[in-house]
Design a protein around this motif. Structure first.
Motif, PDB file in Angstrom:
ATOM      1  N   ALA A  32      54.264  47.475  38.997  1.00 24.81           N
ATOM      2  CA  ALA A  32      53.292  48.425  39.531  1.00 24.81           C
ATOM      3  C   ALA A  32      53.170  48.210  41.039  1.00 24.81           C
ATOM      4  O   ALA A  32      53.540  47.158  41.563  1.00 24.81           O
ATOM      5  CB  ALA A  32      51.937  48.222  38.860  1.00 24.81           C
ATOM      6  N   GLU A  33      52.671  49.233  41.727  1.00 23.37           N
ATOM      7  CA  GLU A  33      52.396  49.106  43.159  1.00 23.37           C
ATOM      8  C   GLU A  33      51.159  49.937  43.489  1.00 23.37           C
ATOM      9  O   GLU A  33      51.249  51.148  43.728  1.00 23.37           O
ATOM     10  CB  GLU A  33      53.592  49.554  43.988  1.00 23.37           C
ATOM     11  CG  GLU A  33      53.383  49.453  45.489  1.00 23.37           C
ATOM     12  CD  GLU A  33      52.768  48.126  45.898  1.00 23.37           C
ATOM     13  OE1 GLU A  33      51.560  48.105  46.229  1.00 23.37           O
ATOM     14  OE2 GLU A  33      53.501  47.103  45.860  1.00 23.37           O
ATOM     15  N   PRO A  34      49.980  49.290  43.497  1.00 31.81           N
ATOM     16  CA  PRO A  34      48.731  50.033  43.743  1.00 31.81           C
ATOM     17  C   PRO A  34      48.716  50.772  45.070  1.00 31.81           C
ATOM     18  O   PRO A  34      48.054  51.815  45.190  1.00 31.81           O
ATOM     19  CB  PRO A  34      47.668  48.939  43.691  1.00 31.81           C
ATOM     20  CG  PRO A  34      48.270  47.845  42.874  1.00 31.81           C
ATOM     21  CD  PRO A  34      49.735  47.870  43.189  1.00 31.81           C
ATOM     22  N   ALA A  35      49.444  50.258  46.070  1.00 32.91           N
ATOM     23  CA  ALA A  35      49.402  50.887  47.398  1.00 32.91           C
ATOM     24  C   ALA A  35      49.896  52.326  47.375  1.00 32.91           C
ATOM     25  O   ALA A  35      49.534  53.120  48.250  1.00 32.91           O
ATOM     26  CB  ALA A  35      50.221  50.060  48.389  1.00 32.91           C
ATOM     27  N   VAL A  36      50.729  52.670  46.408  1.00 28.52           N
ATOM     28  CA  VAL A  36      51.230  54.051  46.321  1.00 28.52           C
ATOM     29  C   VAL A  36      50.824  54.710  45.001  1.00 28.52           C
ATOM     30  O   VAL A  36      51.360  55.761  44.633  1.00 28.52           O
ATOM     31  CB  VAL A  36      52.768  54.100  46.492  1.00 28.52           C
ATOM     32  CG1 VAL A  36      53.151  53.689  47.903  1.00 28.52           C
ATOM     33  CG2 VAL A  36      53.469  53.230  45.458  1.00 28.52           C
ATOM     34  N   GLY A  37      49.906  54.100  44.269  1.00 31.55           N
ATOM     35  CA  GLY A  37      49.432  54.691  43.018  1.00 31.55           C
ATOM     36  C   GLY A  37      50.435  54.636  41.891  1.00 31.55           C
ATOM     37  O   GLY A  37      50.430  55.495  41.004  1.00 31.55           O
ATOM     38  N   LEU A  38      51.295  53.600  41.902  1.00 29.19           N
ATOM     39  CA  LEU A  38      52.353  53.478  40.908  1.00 29.19           C
ATOM     40  C   LEU A  38      51.930  52.517  39.799  1.00 29.19           C
ATOM     41  O   LEU A  38      51.597  51.364  40.067  1.00 29.19           O
ATOM     42  CB  LEU A  38      53.641  52.966  41.573  1.00 29.19           C
ATOM     43  CG  LEU A  38      54.815  52.628  40.650  1.00 29.19           C
ATOM     44  CD1 LEU A  38      55.339  53.897  39.966  1.00 29.19           C
ATOM     45  CD2 LEU A  38      55.934  51.940  41.428  1.00 29.19           C
ATOM     46  N   ARG A  39      51.931  52.990  38.576  1.00 26.10           N
ATOM     47  CA  ARG A  39      51.712  52.120  37.425  1.00 26.10           C
ATOM     48  C   ARG A  39      53.067  51.609  36.936  1.00 26.10           C
ATOM     49  O   ARG A  39      54.122  52.104  37.350  1.00 26.10           O
ATOM     50  CB  ARG A  39      50.993  52.867  36.309  1.00 26.10           C
ATOM     51  CG  ARG A  39      51.794  54.016  35.705  1.00 26.10           C
ATOM     52  CD  ARG A  39      51.272  54.394  34.332  1.00 26.10           C
ATOM     53  NE  ARG A  39      51.917  55.579  33.790  1.00 26.10           N
ATOM     54  CZ  ARG A  39      53.094  55.580  33.181  1.00 26.10           C
ATOM     55  NH1 ARG A  39      53.803  54.472  33.082  1.00 26.10           N
ATOM     56  NH2 ARG A  39      53.577  56.716  32.690  1.00 26.10           N
ATOM     57  N   PRO A  40      53.089  50.638  36.023  1.00 27.53           N
ATOM     58  CA  PRO A  40      54.368  50.165  35.498  1.00 27.53           C
ATOM     59  C   PRO A  40      55.125  51.277  34.769  1.00 27.53           C
ATOM     60  O   PRO A  40      54.512  52.088  34.064  1.00 27.53           O
ATOM     61  CB  PRO A  40      53.979  49.059  34.517  1.00 27.53           C
ATOM     62  CG  PRO A  40      52.613  48.647  34.907  1.00 27.53           C
ATOM     63  CD  PRO A  40      51.952  49.872  35.463  1.00 27.53           C
ATOM     64  N   ILE A  41      56.410  51.320  34.947  1.00 24.79           N
ATOM     65  CA  ILE A  41      57.293  52.188  34.173  1.00 24.79           C
ATOM     66  C   ILE A  41      57.876  51.339  33.051  1.00 24.79           C
ATOM     67  O   ILE A  41      58.339  50.221  33.280  1.00 24.79           O
ATOM     68  CB  ILE A  41      58.406  52.780  35.049  1.00 24.79           C
ATOM     69  CG1 ILE A  41      57.802  53.725  36.091  1.00 24.79           C
ATOM     70  CG2 ILE A  41      59.439  53.518  34.208  1.00 24.79           C
ATOM     71  CD1 ILE A  41      58.812  54.261  37.095  1.00 24.79           C
ATOM     72  N   VAL A  42      57.839  51.860  31.828  1.00 28.43           N
ATOM     73  CA  VAL A  42      58.271  51.113  30.649  1.00 28.43           C
ATOM     74  C   VAL A  42      59.564  51.711  30.112  1.00 28.43           C
ATOM     75  O   VAL A  42      59.688  52.933  29.969  1.00 28.43           O
ATOM     76  CB  VAL A  42      57.185  51.133  29.562  1.00 28.43           C
ATOM     77  CG1 VAL A  42      57.640  50.378  28.316  1.00 28.43           C
ATOM     78  CG2 VAL A  42      55.891  50.522  30.094  1.00 28.43           C
ATOM     79  N   THR A  43      60.516  50.854  29.804  1.00 23.19           N
ATOM     80  CA  THR A  43      61.802  51.281  29.262  1.00 23.19           C
ATOM     81  C   THR A  43      61.929  50.814  27.814  1.00 23.19           C
ATOM     82  O   THR A  43      61.230  49.898  27.372  1.00 23.19           O
ATOM     83  CB  THR A  43      62.971  50.706  30.070  1.00 23.19           C
ATOM     84  OG1 THR A  43      63.019  49.281  29.899  1.00 23.19           O
ATOM     85  CG2 THR A  43      62.824  51.021  31.548  1.00 23.19           C
ATOM     86  N   SER A  44      62.840  51.440  27.088  1.00 21.51           N
ATOM     87  CA  SER A  44      63.121  51.028  25.716  1.00 21.51           C
ATOM     88  C   SER A  44      64.527  51.436  25.334  1.00 21.51           C
ATOM     89  O   SER A  44      65.017  52.483  25.763  1.00 21.51           O
ATOM     90  CB  SER A  44      62.137  51.658  24.730  1.00 21.51           C
ATOM     91  OG  SER A  44      62.516  51.377  23.385  1.00 21.51           O
ATOM     92  N   ASP A  96      58.439  55.243  28.978  1.00 17.81           N
ATOM     93  CA  ASP A  96      58.748  56.273  29.969  1.00 17.81           C
ATOM     94  C   ASP A  96      60.231  56.596  30.063  1.00 17.81           C
ATOM     95  O   ASP A  96      60.601  57.700  30.439  1.00 17.81           O
ATOM     96  CB  ASP A  96      58.284  55.821  31.355  1.00 17.81           C
ATOM     97  CG  ASP A  96      56.812  55.493  31.397  1.00 17.81           C
ATOM     98  OD1 ASP A  96      55.994  56.389  31.135  1.00 17.81           O
ATOM     99  OD2 ASP A  96      56.471  54.314  31.672  1.00 17.81           O
ATOM    100  N   VAL A  97      61.079  55.606  29.779  1.00 12.93           N
ATOM    101  CA  VAL A  97      62.523  55.757  29.959  1.00 12.93           C
ATOM    102  C   VAL A  97      63.217  55.309  28.679  1.00 12.93           C
ATOM    103  O   VAL A  97      63.091  54.152  28.267  1.00 12.93           O
ATOM    104  CB  VAL A  97      63.038  54.919  31.142  1.00 12.93           C
ATOM    105  CG1 VAL A  97      64.547  55.089  31.291  1.00 12.93           C
ATOM    106  CG2 VAL A  97      62.328  55.308  32.429  1.00 12.93           C
ATOM    107  N   VAL A  98      63.940  56.231  28.042  1.00 11.30           N
ATOM    108  CA  VAL A  98      64.739  55.904  26.861  1.00 11.30           C
ATOM    109  C   VAL A  98      66.166  55.630  27.319  1.00 11.30           C
ATOM    110  O   VAL A  98      66.779  56.464  27.995  1.00 11.30           O
ATOM    111  CB  VAL A  98      64.716  57.057  25.846  1.00 11.30           C
ATOM    112  CG1 VAL A  98      65.642  56.747  24.673  1.00 11.30           C
ATOM    113  CG2 VAL A  98      63.295  57.286  25.344  1.00 11.30           C
ATOM    114  N   LEU A  99      66.680  54.473  26.962  1.00 17.74           N
ATOM    115  CA  LEU A  99      68.010  54.060  27.411  1.00 17.74           C
ATOM    116  C   LEU A  99      69.084  54.666  26.514  1.00 17.74           C
ATOM    117  O   LEU A  99      69.780  53.987  25.758  1.00 17.74           O
ATOM    118  CB  LEU A  99      68.084  52.534  27.439  1.00 17.74           C
ATOM    119  CG  LEU A  99      67.016  51.863  28.312  1.00 17.74           C
ATOM    120  CD1 LEU A  99      67.098  50.351  28.193  1.00 17.74           C
ATOM    121  CD2 LEU A  99      67.143  52.297  29.766  1.00 17.74           C
ATOM    122  N   ALA A 100      69.231  55.961  26.609  1.00 16.04           N
ATOM    123  CA  ALA A 100      70.186  56.732  25.818  1.00 16.04           C
ATOM    124  C   ALA A 100      70.290  58.112  26.485  1.00 16.04           C
ATOM    125  O   ALA A 100      69.360  58.531  27.185  1.00 16.04           O
ATOM    126  CB  ALA A 100      69.703  56.868  24.371  1.00 16.04           C
TER     127      ALA A 100
END
Length: 864
Positions: A32-44, A96-100
């Motif tokens: 995450a990066e609060p300075a730009v309003g970014l939450r964690p991106i989750v992959t699977s 957020d991101v499907v590895l396919a």
């Protein structure tokens, strides 16, 4: 979010914050990066389902059929719907991101991971892969086109150098990735391997053609652990190193920038792309709201308690199950159906035998990182019994056994020694052996226990009540120091030295160590597997128990034959094992393991109404194919396996599939590098293209599949002239000549007689699915894209057309093409033969199908 807005966000970050974003926070999460309003991106992982973060059998997922089964449908609309199902699963799990999808080609039939790829043909792979991508991303979830590029085998996959000439790369292996970019894919994964001397995380192919010529504006993520340098990969068009923390990026990348080894502008471009991805999936505060359940701290540990529960979510949704069931039927391929044995009429059945080692427990998915935990898998035996309930008796015996791997504890005959619930107790221990975490689990195979600071050992314990007495095999799996005790007595204590860096083996398939222990029937014993958690020792541990074997294989086959002889029909389910088809290993033979071939032959000799169901993800040898009445290919069919199989067997659904790969008893191309180099010496000639150059023929050609009706191909019409670089249309007229409504895949191939170039004898140019009632005639317009008549010119570094006559072939497979026409592809000249206004060549041409009899593949039973 436009580029100016993205640039403004990048400007808010100093170098250290920027490089932090380019290195994973955990195995599955980005920072995450609060300075730009970014939450964690989750992959699977995907593509057979969305597992979510980590590996936990309590967090179940919808299990789709294998990608080979999906490609066998040749149905882009269905693939788009399945992409939507994957997106819904991803949102349910906070992903957020499907590895396919995996867009690598099935270059060699020996490839061990082909179940996870689509096809041997670039056009079919491109079209079905792009359809899945569109479906996933329409749901606000990123799809990932992987593994870019030429990652087509598993032997030495981390390091092999695939030597592929430029034209072959462009016309075969890059084609599906180009189609993915055209479909708008948001993520591309760079592969482990090298191509022509460059490891893919440093490859110039990331810049050209991917980001430059094709205009890919998304993120290039590494395969897990594939970034193995700092400056070289930092300068390359590689954007994200996963998993994190990666020792080569992060602070190391910042130092390389400050030393002038990597331009900061390159880092800015990577960050800009990452933020664009974040905006697309709703991970920026200025972007649409993120799906519920995803806004967690980037560095938090994976935990089953913080994820979906075993019973929550949409995996049990009837619409989802119906779609998976329909897909498994639509992708099943009827290879042979002598005498019209299938579909079986339930009204004529009184007793049915369901036999084979995969009948009671079929393989629903392939092995490796794509695995998910379905809530339930319907076996072929269960599906047939449900379909014939109240109509016919269904009897079963395996007839053969094919897998001697230890069996991890489940819920049968074992309980948690602490609370008595079915399952096992998993404990994490500190350096003094004191418990610091405990949890109840449903399986003895623990791929990723809760991550707890200070854990130095993992322990799996269960009380086992043996159903039979005798010498049991008790096993522990894991790298490093392992120990096994029974009622406190040590029966195994060993150091298992890690001998591989392949993550699929390190983290998913560590070796077992086994002890033989005499146990009394019904007398409980406490069995404990212990493993020291050393650095780099992998995440997997397992406790397994197997009863006394004492098998007589001749007697097992005889029992199956006896049942078959007494029944109206025999259904034999044969297949592969995880050792044969799995990530991290290629095959050295296409033979079915064990004595399955003997079983099939014996049952077929005893009962002429024998149906063989093949439960495999890729081609296997079928030496008995002329000896059985019907062969149905079910692939790895997903969680609704048994119901879908019954639908097809008893005629509630048609086997709608057509082969996406050529099936033969051997492979033409090899998968073993020589001195680290794998030469793609066959060039353009893989799969059916290679077989068309041979004097012999495969068992079943690419595109083959019978269905439950008959089709008459009546005519094909094409324009007499086509402009270079422009598509044209082939109109194919077909008639349902059978007595049942059915579907067909109309396939159009091109050939180029007397070409000055090295070309395949013919190649797939287009296809379309149709349906028709008995006697109904359908005219289907199949678009032949401009690329189908073009070749890559190495000298001119571009796509070019060789002027002249291209032949257009239409039919049911690569070798069953009764219709032929010709089109002149050249800049038009008024009055010239084949110029605009000249008559088109159409209809059935004598000798149109080289080396075949219309309707029959050379040397193969049934139609090609």
């Amino acid at each position: 979010m436009n580029d100016d807005e993205l640039d403004h966000l990048v400007e808010k970050l100093d170098l250290d914050r920027k490089v932090r974003l380019l290195d994973g926070a955990t195995v599955w999460r980005l920072h995450a990066e609060p300075a730009v309003g970014l939450r964690p991106i989750v992959t699977s992982d995907g593509p057979a389902g969305v597992r979510g973060e980590g590996w936990d059998e309590r967090r179940t997922s919808v299990l789709l059929p294998s990608p080979t089964a999906l490609a066998a449908t040749w149905d882009e609309d269905l693939l788009t719907r399945l992409g939507g199902l994957l997106a819904a699963e991803a949102r349910r799990k906070g992903v957020d991101v499907v590895l396919a999808p995996a867009l690598n080609l099935q270059r060699s039939a020996f490839g061990g991971r082909h179940f996870e790829c689509y096809s041997e043909d670039p056009v079919l792979t491109a079209r079905v892969g792009a359809a899945l991508i569109r479906g996933v991303q329409a749901g606000g979830v990123a799809a990932t086109a992987k593994h870019y590029v030429a990652n087509d085998s598993e032997t030495e996959r981390l390091t092999l150098d695939a030597r592929v000439d430029e034209r072959t790369l462009r016309e075969l292996y890059l084609v599906p990735f180009e189609a993915a970019v055209e479909a708008g894919v948001w993520v591309v994964m760079s592969a482990y391997n090298q191509v022509n001397g460059h490891t893919m995380s440093e490859s110039p192919l990331l810049a050209q053609p991917l980001k430059g010529e094709w205009g890919f504006d998304g993120v290039v993520v590494s395969d897990w652990g594939a970034v193995r340098s700092t400056a070289a990969s930092g300068r390359a068009a590689q954007d994200l190193a996963m998993p994190g923390p990666n020792e080569h990026w992060g602070e190391a990348l910042a130092r390389a920038v400050r030393a002038g080894e990597v331009p900061e502008a390159a880092v800015d471009d990577k960050v800009r792309r990452l933020l664009r991805l974040a905006a697309r999936v709703g991970a920026l505060s200025a972007a649409p709201a993120a799906p519920a359940g995803t806004a967690q701290d980037a560095d938090s540990a994976d935990s089953a308690d913080s994820a979906d529960s075993a019973t929550g979510g949409g995996h049990g949704d009837e619409d989802a199950r119906a779609l998976v069931r329909r897909t498994a039927a639509a992708g099943s391929v009827l290879l042979r159906n002598e005498g019209g044995l299938l579909p079986l009429d339930p009204a004529r059945l009184r007793r049915v035998a369901v036999l084979g080692p995969n009948a009671a427990t079929a393989r629903a998915q392939g092995g490796g990182s794509a695995g998910v935990y379905p809530e339930v898998v319907v076996s072929p035996l269960e599906g047939v019994r449900a379909a014939l309930a109240g109509r016919a008796e269904v009897v079963h015996t395996p007839g053969a056994h094919i897998d001697d791997r230890p069996t991890p504890l489940g819920l049968t005959d074992v309980c948690d020694p602490r609370d008595g619930r079915p399952g096992v107790l998993v404990r994490l221990l500190d350096g003094h052996g004191e418990e610091i975490h405990a949890e109840h689990r449903l399986s003895g195979r623990i791929l990723e226990p809760a991550l707890v600071r200070g854990a130095r050992a993992v322990e799996i314990a269960a009380r086992l009540r043996p159903a039979t007495g005798g010498t049991w095999r008790l096993s522990v799996a894991g790298w490093g120091h392992v120990r096994l005790t029974v009622d406190g007595r040590t029966v195994l204590d060993e150091e298992v030295v890690r001998d591989t860096d392949d993550p699929a083996t390190v983290h998913l398939h560590p070796p077992y160590r086994t002890a033989e222990v005499d146990l009394e029937a019904g007398r409980e014993v406490e069995v404990v597997a212990w493993r020291r958690l050393d650095r780099d020792s992998g995440r997997a541990s397992a406790l397994a128990a197997d009863p006394p074997r004492g098998r007589d294989e001749d007697a097992e086959t005889a029992a199956a034959v006896a049942l078959a002889r007494e029944c109206d029909a025999a259904i034999v389910v044969v297949g592969t094992t995880e050792e044969i088809e799995s990530e991290g290993v290629d095959r050295d033979s296409l033979a079915l393991p064990g004595r399955q071939d003997d079983l099939v032959r014996a049952v077929a000799a005893a009962n002429p109404s024998t149906v063989v169901v093949v439960n495999a993800g890729g081609p296997v040898a079928l030496p008995w194919r002329d000896e059985v009445a019907a062969i149905l290919l079910g692939w790895f069919p997903g969680q609704e396996a048994g119901h879908a199989l019954a639908d097809v067997l008893f005629g509630r659904a048609e086997p709608g599939g057509r082969l996406p790969t050529t099936w033969a008893g051997t492979a033409i191309a090899g998968t073993t590098p020589v001195d680290g180099v794998l030469e793609y010496a066959e060039g353009l000639h893989i799969g059916y293209r290679a077989w068309l150059r041979r004097d012999d023929a495969p068992a079943y050609w690419f595109g083959h599949g019978l269905g439950y009706t008959e089709w008459a191909y009546e005519s094909v019409d094409v324009p007499g002239h086509a402009e270079p670089g422009r598509p044209f249309t082939a109109t194919v007229r077909v008639r349902n000549a059978g007595a049942r409504r059915g579907g067909e895949v109309v396939q159009v191939y091109l050939s180029r007689p007397e070409s000055a170039l090295d070309r395949p004898e013919r190649w797939l140019a287009g296809f379309a699915r149709i349906e028709a009632d008995p006697g109904e005639t359908v005219e289907v317009a199949v678009t032949v894209p401009a690329r189908a008549t073009r070749h890559w010119s190495v000298e001119e570094r571009g796509w070019r057309t060789e002027p002249g006559t291209f032949e257009v072939h239409a039919g049911r497979s690569a070798a069953d093409l009764p219709l032929r026409a010709a089109v002149l592809v050249t800049p038009g000249a008024p009055g010239a033969p084949g110029a605009p206004g000249a008559p088109a060549t159409s209809g059935t041409t004598p000798g149109a199908t080289p080396r075949t009899t219309p309707g029959t593949a050379p040397g193969a039973p049934g139609r090609g």
